[in-house]
Design an enzyme around this catalytic site. Structure first.
Site, PDB file in Angstrom:
ATOM      1  N   HIS A  16       5.406   0.672  19.193  1.00 33.98           N
ATOM      2  CA  HIS A  16       3.915   0.791  18.541  1.00 33.98           C
ATOM      3  C   HIS A  16       3.918   2.464  18.163  1.00 33.98           C
ATOM      4  O   HIS A  16       3.036   3.024  18.459  1.00 33.98           O
ATOM      5  CB  HIS A  16       2.617   0.315  18.458  1.00 33.98           C
ATOM      6  CG  HIS A  16       1.492   0.639  18.005  1.00 33.98           C
ATOM      7  ND1 HIS A  16       1.016  -0.507  17.460  1.00 33.98           N
ATOM      8  CD2 HIS A  16       1.895   1.271  16.754  1.00 33.98           C
ATOM      9  CE1 HIS A  16       0.349  -0.430  16.586  1.00 33.98           C
ATOM     10  NE2 HIS A  16       0.554   0.708  16.009  1.00 33.98           N
ATOM     11  N   ILE A  17       4.901   2.883  17.791  1.00 37.33           N
ATOM     12  CA  ILE A  17       5.618   4.649  17.409  1.00 37.33           C
ATOM     13  C   ILE A  17       6.291   4.761  16.165  1.00 37.33           C
ATOM     14  O   ILE A  17       5.960   5.621  15.657  1.00 37.33           O
ATOM     15  CB  ILE A  17       6.796   4.805  18.440  1.00 37.33           C
ATOM     16  CG1 ILE A  17       8.099   4.149  17.879  1.00 37.33           C
ATOM     17  CG2 ILE A  17       6.719   4.983  19.640  1.00 37.33           C
ATOM     18  CD1 ILE A  17       9.685   4.306  18.634  1.00 37.33           C
ATOM     19  N   GLY A  48       0.836  -1.353   0.131  1.00 33.81           N
ATOM     20  CA  GLY A  48      -0.070  -0.052  -0.035  1.00 33.81           C
ATOM     21  C   GLY A  48       1.192   1.193   0.056  1.00 33.81           C
ATOM     22  O   GLY A  48       1.804   1.019  -0.703  1.00 33.81           O
ATOM     23  N   GLU A  58      -0.402  -6.733  22.286  1.00 34.76           N
ATOM     24  CA  GLU A  58       0.846  -5.412  22.475  1.00 34.76           C
ATOM     25  C   GLU A  58       0.076  -4.535  23.900  1.00 34.76           C
ATOM     26  O   GLU A  58      -1.375  -4.644  23.674  1.00 34.76           O
ATOM     27  CB  GLU A  58       1.094  -4.562  21.708  1.00 34.76           C
ATOM     28  CG  GLU A  58      -0.175  -3.771  20.722  1.00 34.76           C
ATOM     29  CD  GLU A  58       0.600  -3.041  19.499  1.00 34.76           C
ATOM     30  OE1 GLU A  58       1.335  -3.216  19.103  1.00 34.76           O
ATOM     31  OE2 GLU A  58       0.385  -2.349  19.078  1.00 34.76           O
ATOM     32  N   ILE A  91       6.083  -3.148  10.846  1.00 33.15           N
ATOM     33  CA  ILE A  91       5.143  -2.452  11.921  1.00 33.15           C
ATOM     34  C   ILE A  91       3.925  -2.351  11.484  1.00 33.15           C
ATOM     35  O   ILE A  91       3.933  -1.099  10.851  1.00 33.15           O
ATOM     36  CB  ILE A  91       5.873  -1.272  10.480  1.00 33.15           C
ATOM     37  CG1 ILE A  91       5.410  -0.980   9.078  1.00 33.15           C
ATOM     38  CG2 ILE A  91       7.938  -0.406  11.157  1.00 33.15           C
ATOM     39  CD1 ILE A  91       6.295   0.259   8.725  1.00 33.15           C
ATOM     40  N   ARG A 120       1.049  -5.026  12.635  1.00 37.94           N
ATOM     41  CA  ARG A 120       0.526  -5.327  13.429  1.00 37.94           C
ATOM     42  C   ARG A 120       0.912  -6.752  13.819  1.00 37.94           C
ATOM     43  O   ARG A 120       1.343  -7.454  13.092  1.00 37.94           O
ATOM     44  CB  ARG A 120      -1.178  -4.827  12.825  1.00 37.94           C
ATOM     45  CG  ARG A 120      -2.087  -3.965  12.588  1.00 37.94           C
ATOM     46  CD  ARG A 120      -2.537  -3.008  14.087  1.00 37.94           C
ATOM     47  NE  ARG A 120      -3.133  -2.553  13.641  1.00 37.94           N
ATOM     48  CZ  ARG A 120      -2.726  -1.623  13.374  1.00 37.94           C
ATOM     49  NH1 ARG A 120      -2.057  -0.517  12.728  1.00 37.94           N
ATOM     50  NH2 ARG A 120      -3.743   0.155  12.922  1.00 37.94           N
TER      51      ARG A 120
HETATM   52  C1  DGY Z   1      -1.657   3.629  12.497  1.00 33.21           C
HETATM   53  O1  DGY Z   1      -2.120   4.337  12.181  1.00 33.21           O
HETATM   54  O2  DGY Z   1      -2.285   2.265  11.917  1.00 33.21           O
HETATM   55  C2  DGY Z   1      -1.167   2.494  13.341  1.00 33.21           C
HETATM   56  O3  DGY Z   1      -0.477   1.795  13.476  1.00 33.21           O
HETATM   57  C3  DGY Z   1      -1.168   4.414  14.650  1.00 33.21           C
HETATM   58  O4  DGY Z   1       0.058   4.508  15.290  1.00 33.21           O
END
Ligand code: DGY
Length: 326
Positions: free
Chosen positions: A287-288, A156, A269, A238, A240
Site C-alpha cells: 500500500h505505497i 476519478g 491488509e 491500487i 482498496r
Molecule cells: C489514499 O489516500 O486513499 C491512499 O490509499 C492512502 O495511501
C-alpha cells in the site's frame, strides 16, 4: 485560555505535529504503536478532533463513545474507514486528502502496470536465486504495454492520470467504466472511451482498478469477472483491498486464467491472502502508491489544515459532509 485537545492516531511528520501544537493540545502516537479500538476510544476522550490515516474505523459506536469529537481528518483520499452517514447524524465532520496525491499515485499505478506486464519482480527473484545461466529467446517474455488496450475501472482524478500516461506516453487505446461518464472535454484530454463493464473486462490487455471501496464495489472483480478477461491480460489494483476477491484472483493466477496481477492493496491488509504469496505471477507492494516524501507531506499538511481550518474558523478545506457545517 486552554487549547482544544486533539489526537493524532498514527506517527506522522514531526513538522506537522509542531504546526498542530501551535494551536492545539496534541496527543500523538509517536511510537506508531498499534492501538486497539478500545485504546483509541480511551485516548479520544475529551478530544475535539482526530487525525486519522485510513486505518482507524470511525463509526456510530465510536462516535457514541466519544461525544466531544467534532472532526475526523483523514490523511488519505479514500475514506472507507469513515461511516459518513453516522458521522453526519452525530454532527461530526469528516475530511479527506484529495488532489495532492493524484499524480504520484497515477505514477505508481503505471509503474505497477509495467512491472506486472514485464514480469519485473518474478525475473528479479529468478536472478537473485542464482537461476540465470543463459540467454533464452522467451526468458520472462511478458505482455506488450505500448499500443495495447488500457482498461480503467473508476475514472476519478487518479484514473484520469493513468489514462493520460497510457494514451499520451505509451500510445495505448484507453477504455474506461465509471459510475458516471466524463464530460466530453475530459474524455478527449484522456483519449478515453466509455464502455460498459463487460466490454471493459473483455477488451482489457491491462485492467487497472481505481474505484472507491463501497458496499457496491465489494468483490467487483471476482471469479466471474476474471473469467471474462483475456488469458493474456493483467490486472492492477491500487484502489482498496476488498474490491478484488483475493482468493479467486490467486486461484486464477495459479491456473493462468489471466497472465499476471499487480496488487498494492489487499483484503484485510496488512495481512495478505497466503495463496497470493505463493503464486509467482503477481507483483505485491505494501500500500505505497502515494508514498513519496513530498506527497505524504502534502497529504499530512492537508489533514492538519483541515483540523486547523475547521476548529479555528469552521472553514475546512476538503469537507466530505459539509452539511454538518450548516
Ligand atoms: C489514499 O489516500 O486513499 C491512499 O490509499 C492512502 O495511501
Amino acid at each position: 485560555m486552554s487549547k482544544p485537545a486533539i489526537l493524532v492516531a498514527r506517527a506522522i511528520f514531526p513538522q506537522v505535529i509542531e504546526k498542530l501544537q501551535q494551536h492545539f493540545e496534541v496527543e500523538h502516537n509517536q511510537a506508531d504503536a498499534s492501538w486497539s479500538r478500545e485504546e483509541l476510544i480511551a485516548r479520544l476522550q475529551g478530544k475535539v478532533g482526530v487525525f486519522t490515516t485510513g486505518s482507524e474505523r470511525i463509526d456510530a459506536a465510536l462516535l457514541a463513545a466519544c461525544p466531544q469529537l467534532k472532526i475526523c481528518a483523514n490523511m488519505a483520499v479514500g475514506f472507507n474507514n469513515f461511516d459518513l452517514a453516522a458521522m453526519t447524524a452525530a454532527g461530526v465532520l469528516g475530511t479527506n486528502a484529495p488532489d495532492v496525491l493524484t499524480e504520484t499515485t497515477a505514477d505508481f499505478g503505471f509503474a505497477l502496470l509495467m512491472a506486472t506486464a514485464r514480469r519485473m519482480t518474478e525475473s528479479e527473484h529468478f536472478l537473485r536465486a542464482g537461476q540465470w545461466t543463459k540467454w533464452s529467446y522467451d526468458l520472462f517474455a511478458g505482455a506488450e504495454v505500448h499500443g495495447s488496450t488500457l482498461a480503467i475501472l473508476g475514472m476519478g482524478r487518479i484514473g484520469q492520470g493513468i489514462a493520460r500516461r497510457g494514451a499520451h506516453g505509451f500510445g495505448m487505446k484507453v477504455l474506461y467504466h465509471n459510475r458516471s461518464r466524463l464530460a466530453p472535454q475530459l474524455e478527449a484530454e484522456c483519449k478515453a472511451r466509455y464502455v460498459g463493464k463487460d466490454e471493459l473486462l473483455r477488451e482489457a490487455d491491462h485492467l487497472v482498478l481505481v474505484l472507491p471501496y463501497t458496499a457496491e464495489s465489494h468483490h467487483a472483480i471476482g471469479a466471474a469477472e476474471i473469467a471474462q478477461m483475456k488469458p493474456t491480460a493483467t490486472l492492477v489494483n491500487i484502489a482498496r483491498g476488498g474490491i478484488v476477491d483475493d482468493a479467486a484472483l490467486a486461484q486464477a493466477l495459479r491456473e493462468r486464467r489471466i497472465a499476471a496481477a499487480g496488487l498494492d492493496v489487499f483484503e484485510g491488509e496488512p495481512k495478505v491472502h497466503p495463496d497470493l504469496l505463493t503464486v509467482p505471477n503477481v507483483v505485491l507492494t505494501p500500500h505505497i502508491a502515494s508514498a513519496t516524501i513530498p506527497t505524504r507531506m502534502a497529504m499530512a499538511n492537508l489533514a492538519a489544515d483541515n483540523l486547523l481550518g475547521f476548529l479555528l474558523q469552521r472553514k475546512p478545506l476538503t469537507p466530505l459532509n459539509p452539511e454538518v457545517l450548516a
